[in-house]
Motif scaffolding. Structure first.
Motif, PDB file in Angstrom:
ATOM      1  N   PRO A  52       0.826  -1.215   0.000  1.00 49.14           N
ATOM      2  CA  PRO A  52       0.000   0.000   0.000  1.00 49.14           C
ATOM      3  C   PRO A  52       0.858   1.262   0.000  1.00 49.14           C
ATOM      4  O   PRO A  52       2.053   1.222   0.291  1.00 49.14           O
ATOM      5  N   VAL A  53       0.227   2.357  -0.345  1.00 49.86           N
ATOM      6  CA  VAL A  53       0.904   3.649  -0.349  1.00 49.86           C
ATOM      7  C   VAL A  53       0.744   4.300   1.015  1.00 49.86           C
ATOM      8  O   VAL A  53      -0.343   4.316   1.591  1.00 49.86           O
ATOM      9  N   ASP A  54       1.841   4.809   1.549  1.00 47.39           N
ATOM     10  CA  ASP A  54       1.819   5.553   2.812  1.00 47.39           C
ATOM     11  C   ASP A  54       1.207   6.924   2.533  1.00 47.39           C
ATOM     12  O   ASP A  54       1.748   7.702   1.748  1.00 47.39           O
ATOM     13  N   GLU A  55       0.081   7.217   3.169  1.00 53.31           N
ATOM     14  CA  GLU A  55      -0.612   8.474   2.897  1.00 53.31           C
ATOM     15  C   GLU A  55       0.229   9.693   3.274  1.00 53.31           C
ATOM     16  O   GLU A  55       0.082  10.763   2.680  1.00 53.31           O
ATOM     17  N   LYS A  56       1.125   9.540   4.238  1.00 52.99           N
ATOM     18  CA  LYS A  56       1.933  10.677   4.681  1.00 52.99           C
ATOM     19  C   LYS A  56       3.049  10.996   3.691  1.00 52.99           C
ATOM     20  O   LYS A  56       3.334  12.164   3.421  1.00 52.99           O
ATOM     21  N   THR A  57       3.685   9.974   3.153  1.00 55.82           N
ATOM     22  CA  THR A  57       4.839  10.190   2.281  1.00 55.82           C
ATOM     23  C   THR A  57       4.497  10.080   0.802  1.00 55.82           C
ATOM     24  O   THR A  57       5.244  10.571  -0.053  1.00 55.82           O
ATOM     25  N   GLY A  58       3.385   9.407   0.478  1.00 54.62           N
ATOM     26  CA  GLY A  58       3.042   9.189  -0.916  1.00 54.62           C
ATOM     27  C   GLY A  58       3.839   8.064  -1.546  1.00 54.62           C
ATOM     28  O   GLY A  58       3.726   7.814  -2.746  1.00 54.62           O
ATOM     29  N   LYS A  59       4.661   7.378  -0.745  1.00 54.51           N
ATOM     30  CA  LYS A  59       5.480   6.286  -1.255  1.00 54.51           C
ATOM     31  C   LYS A  59       4.899   4.946  -0.813  1.00 54.51           C
ATOM     32  O   LYS A  59       4.133   4.870   0.157  1.00 54.51           O
ATOM     33  N   MET A  60       5.292   3.901  -1.504  1.00 51.72           N
ATOM     34  CA  MET A  60       4.809   2.571  -1.158  1.00 51.72           C
ATOM     35  C   MET A  60       5.479   2.100   0.123  1.00 51.72           C
ATOM     36  O   MET A  60       6.677   2.333   0.354  1.00 51.72           O
ATOM     37  N   LYS A  61       4.710   1.443   0.974  1.00 50.83           N
ATOM     38  CA  LYS A  61       5.261   0.892   2.205  1.00 50.83           C
ATOM     39  C   LYS A  61       6.177  -0.283   1.887  1.00 50.83           C
ATOM     40  O   LYS A  61       6.204  -0.788   0.765  1.00 50.83           O
ATOM     41  N   SER A  62       6.927  -0.725   2.881  1.00 49.47           N
ATOM     42  CA  SER A  62       7.939  -1.761   2.651  1.00 49.47           C
ATOM     43  C   SER A  62       7.370  -3.165   2.606  1.00 49.47           C
ATOM     44  O   SER A  62       8.081  -4.105   2.237  1.00 49.47           O
ATOM     45  N   ALA A  63       6.096  -3.341   2.969  1.00 50.13           N
ATOM     46  CA  ALA A  63       5.533  -4.693   3.015  1.00 50.13           C
ATOM     47  C   ALA A  63       4.030  -4.659   2.776  1.00 50.13           C
ATOM     48  O   ALA A  63       3.369  -3.622   2.938  1.00 50.13           O
ATOM     49  N   ILE A  64       3.491  -5.806   2.376  1.00 45.96           N
ATOM     50  CA  ILE A  64       2.043  -6.006   2.338  1.00 45.96           C
ATOM     51  C   ILE A  64       1.630  -6.442   3.738  1.00 45.96           C
ATOM     52  O   ILE A  64       2.109  -7.453   4.243  1.00 45.96           O
ATOM     53  N   THR A  65       0.763  -5.681   4.366  1.00 46.12           N
ATOM     54  CA  THR A  65       0.407  -5.924   5.760  1.00 46.12           C
ATOM     55  C   THR A  65      -0.862  -6.758   5.877  1.00 46.12           C
ATOM     56  O   THR A  65      -1.583  -6.973   4.902  1.00 46.12           O
ATOM     57  N   VAL A  66      -1.129  -7.192   7.098  1.00 45.91           N
ATOM     58  CA  VAL A  66      -2.313  -8.006   7.340  1.00 45.91           C
ATOM     59  C   VAL A  66      -3.584  -7.207   7.085  1.00 45.91           C
ATOM     60  O   VAL A  66      -4.628  -7.777   6.712  1.00 45.91           O
ATOM     61  N   ASP A  67      -3.524  -5.877   7.244  1.00 43.90           N
ATOM     62  CA  ASP A  67      -4.708  -5.054   6.947  1.00 43.90           C
ATOM     63  C   ASP A  67      -5.082  -5.154   5.473  1.00 43.90           C
ATOM     64  O   ASP A  67      -6.267  -5.151   5.123  1.00 43.90           O
ATOM     65  N   GLU A  68      -4.080  -5.236   4.605  1.00 48.95           N
ATOM     66  CA  GLU A  68      -4.352  -5.390   3.177  1.00 48.95           C
ATOM     67  C   GLU A  68      -4.979  -6.744   2.887  1.00 48.95           C
ATOM     68  O   GLU A  68      -5.877  -6.870   2.057  1.00 48.95           O
ATOM     69  N   VAL A  69      -4.505  -7.768   3.580  1.00 48.63           N
ATOM     70  CA  VAL A  69      -5.056  -9.109   3.376  1.00 48.63           C
ATOM     71  C   VAL A  69      -6.506  -9.166   3.860  1.00 48.63           C
ATOM     72  O   VAL A  69      -7.342  -9.862   3.270  1.00 48.63           O
ATOM     73  N   ARG A  70      -6.813  -8.411   4.913  1.00 45.61           N
ATOM     74  CA  ARG A  70      -8.204  -8.365   5.389  1.00 45.61           C
ATOM     75  C   ARG A  70      -9.117  -7.795   4.312  1.00 45.61           C
ATOM     76  O   ARG A  70     -10.283  -8.187   4.186  1.00 45.61           O
ATOM     77  N   LYS A  71      -8.593  -6.860   3.517  1.00 45.65           N
ATOM     78  CA  LYS A  71      -9.379  -6.326   2.396  1.00 45.65           C
ATOM     79  C   LYS A  71      -9.704  -7.446   1.411  1.00 45.65           C
ATOM     80  O   LYS A  71     -10.795  -7.489   0.837  1.00 45.65           O
ATOM     81  N   ALA A  72      -8.732  -8.338   1.224  1.00 44.49           N
ATOM     82  CA  ALA A  72      -8.959  -9.472   0.331  1.00 44.49           C
ATOM     83  C   ALA A  72     -10.060 -10.371   0.882  1.00 44.49           C
ATOM     84  O   ALA A  72     -10.894 -10.885   0.128  1.00 44.49           O
ATOM     85  N   GLY A  73     -10.051 -10.576   2.194  1.00 47.22           N
ATOM     86  CA  GLY A  73     -11.084 -11.395   2.807  1.00 47.22           C
ATOM     87  C   GLY A  73     -12.468 -10.809   2.594  1.00 47.22           C
ATOM     88  O   GLY A  73     -13.426 -11.533   2.266  1.00 47.22           O
ATOM     89  N   LYS A  74     -12.591  -9.491   2.779  1.00 48.66           N
ATOM     90  CA  LYS A  74     -13.883  -8.828   2.573  1.00 48.66           C
ATOM     91  C   LYS A  74     -14.291  -8.889   1.098  1.00 48.66           C
ATOM     92  O   LYS A  74     -15.457  -9.083   0.773  1.00 48.66           O
ATOM     93  N   PHE A  75     -13.314  -8.689   0.228  1.00 50.07           N
ATOM     94  CA  PHE A  75     -13.566  -8.740  -1.216  1.00 50.07           C
ATOM     95  C   PHE A  75     -14.111 -10.108  -1.620  1.00 50.07           C
ATOM     96  O   PHE A  75     -15.082 -10.211  -2.363  1.00 50.07           O
ATOM     97  N   LEU A  76     -13.505 -11.162  -1.104  1.00 50.05           N
ATOM     98  CA  LEU A  76     -13.932 -12.512  -1.464  1.00 50.05           C
ATOM     99  C   LEU A  76     -15.261 -12.880  -0.835  1.00 50.05           C
ATOM    100  O   LEU A  76     -15.977 -13.750  -1.336  1.00 50.05           O
ATOM    101  N   ALA A  77     -15.602 -12.225   0.268  1.00 45.04           N
ATOM    102  CA  ALA A  77     -16.858 -12.534   0.952  1.00 45.04           C
ATOM    103  C   ALA A  77     -18.066 -11.922   0.251  1.00 45.04           C
ATOM    104  O   ALA A  77     -19.202 -12.348   0.459  1.00 45.04           O
ATOM    105  N   GLN A  78     -17.809 -10.916  -0.584  1.00 44.47           N
ATOM    106  CA  GLN A  78     -18.899 -10.278  -1.310  1.00 44.47           C
ATOM    107  C   GLN A  78     -19.432 -11.217  -2.390  1.00 44.47           C
ATOM    108  O   GLN A  78     -18.679 -11.939  -3.024  1.00 44.47           O
TER     109      GLN A  78
END
Length: 343
Positions: free
Chosen positions: A105-131
């Protein structure tokens, strides 16, 4: 393009917008046949070096599946996406309700990509698949690359892969499959891609209006090792100058002037230097690994072991420096010093 899509190199096209695939015809044919048979695997691990077209292949296959949701009705081949198709336009714009591109994901403060894919991003995948898809179409998740999943995110993805929803498809990209959790690898069908041939690499660069010219054209194709991203770094980011400065320092017969070391470190640690810093780190690690291999082949096992250990240490140190945003200049200087001391 790169301003709208963080992480995209200057001169490159986002894989979702790319309508051509160079090389990998056999892999694409396999995906088409496997899907049409109705017995395709729910998770495909697309392996290969960075910049050779893994993400482009994933988006092309996703486009194929979404255009032909019933496998038995799908054609036997995957064709170039039509820019006029609403599905293609939605994928290119990142606006498809049936595909989730899971990346850093992109860091909203710096505008740069973060160093890792976090568990919060994976939770988005879970919600996406549940739809529930209103069209009854597939739900596709492209993990790009899975190498960037931190441990918690990797474990969360594993749980989804263990019990995948119906009509879901995971396209898991990796530059280094050996670094993934064995349990993730075991739940995916591996599909290995090879570096592009020089002919395919040249064609890919030509399609981007980035074909190398002049006396260094051949050097670019050779030094890029079949990777479009490496070629773009060499051409558009001063990669050759970085490699030349690196080798001059580490292979100098006497102690190199500290001003040369600091000059290179200043360039690589300047503001907005993420691309060249990563290029240097990868080149330095590859240089040590290749030197260790050469030492082993020549019978100098002691030197080979010393360099192999250094390669592992460098990878860990660079990962920590990037993950914790440590002082890049000091990291570069210490990497150069350690390599010189071990040669």
């Amino acid at each position: 393009m790169s301003e709208e899509r963080p992480g995209i190199l200057d001169g490159a096209v986002h894989p979702a917008e790319q309508t051509k695939l160079f090389g990998h015809a056999e892999a694409e044919e396999f995906l088409a046949r496997s899907y049409r048979s109705g017995k395709g695997h729910h998770a495909i691990l697309i392996e290969g070096p960075e910049g050779i077209g893994k993400a482009t292949l994933a988006f092309r296959f996703a486009n194929h599946v979404l255009h032909h949701p019933e496998p038995a009705d799908a054609p036997e081949a995957i064709y170039d996406p039509s820019p006029a198709s609403p599905i293609t336009r939605q994928l290119a714009a990142g606006a498809s309700h049936n595909l989730l591109h899971l990346t850093r994901p992109v860091d909203e403060k710096t505008g740069k990509m973060k160093s890792a894919i976090t568990v919060d991003e994976v939770r988005k995948a879970g919600k996406f698949l549940a739809q529930t898809s209103g069209t009854g179409n597939w739900r596709i998740v492209i993990i790009d690359p899975a190498d960037d999943l931190n441990r918690n995110a990797a474990n969360a993805i594993l749980k989804i892969l263990e019990e995948p929803p119906k009509r879901s498809l995971f396209l898991v990209l990796t530059h280094a499959p050996g670094k993934l959790l064995p349990t993730i690898r075991s739940r995916c069908l591996p599909l290995a891609l090879s570096p592009l041939s020089e002919a395919d690499l040249s064609a890919a660069l030509d399609s981007l209006d980035a074909a190398p010219s002049g006396p260094r054209a051949g050097d670019v194709l050779s030094a890029a090792h079949g990777s479009v991203s490496e070629a773009l770094k060499l051409v558009n980011y001063g990669g050759f100058d970085i490699v030349e400065a690196f080798r001059t320092i580490v292979e100098a017969p006497a102690e190199p002037p500290r001003r040369d070391v600091h000059k290179l470190a200043d360039v690589l640690s300047a503001k907005d230097s993420d691309t060249v810093f990563s290029f240097f780190c990868q080149h330095a690690t590859d240089f040590v690994t290749d030197t260790a291999r050469s030492a082993a082949l020549s019978g100098d096992l002691s030197r080979a072991d010393r360099l192999a250990q250094l390669s592992s240490q460098l990878g860990e140190r660079i990962g920590i420096a990037q993950g914790y945003n440590l002082d890049r200049k000091q990291t570069i200087i210490s990497v150069l010093d350690d390599i010189r001391a071990s040669l």
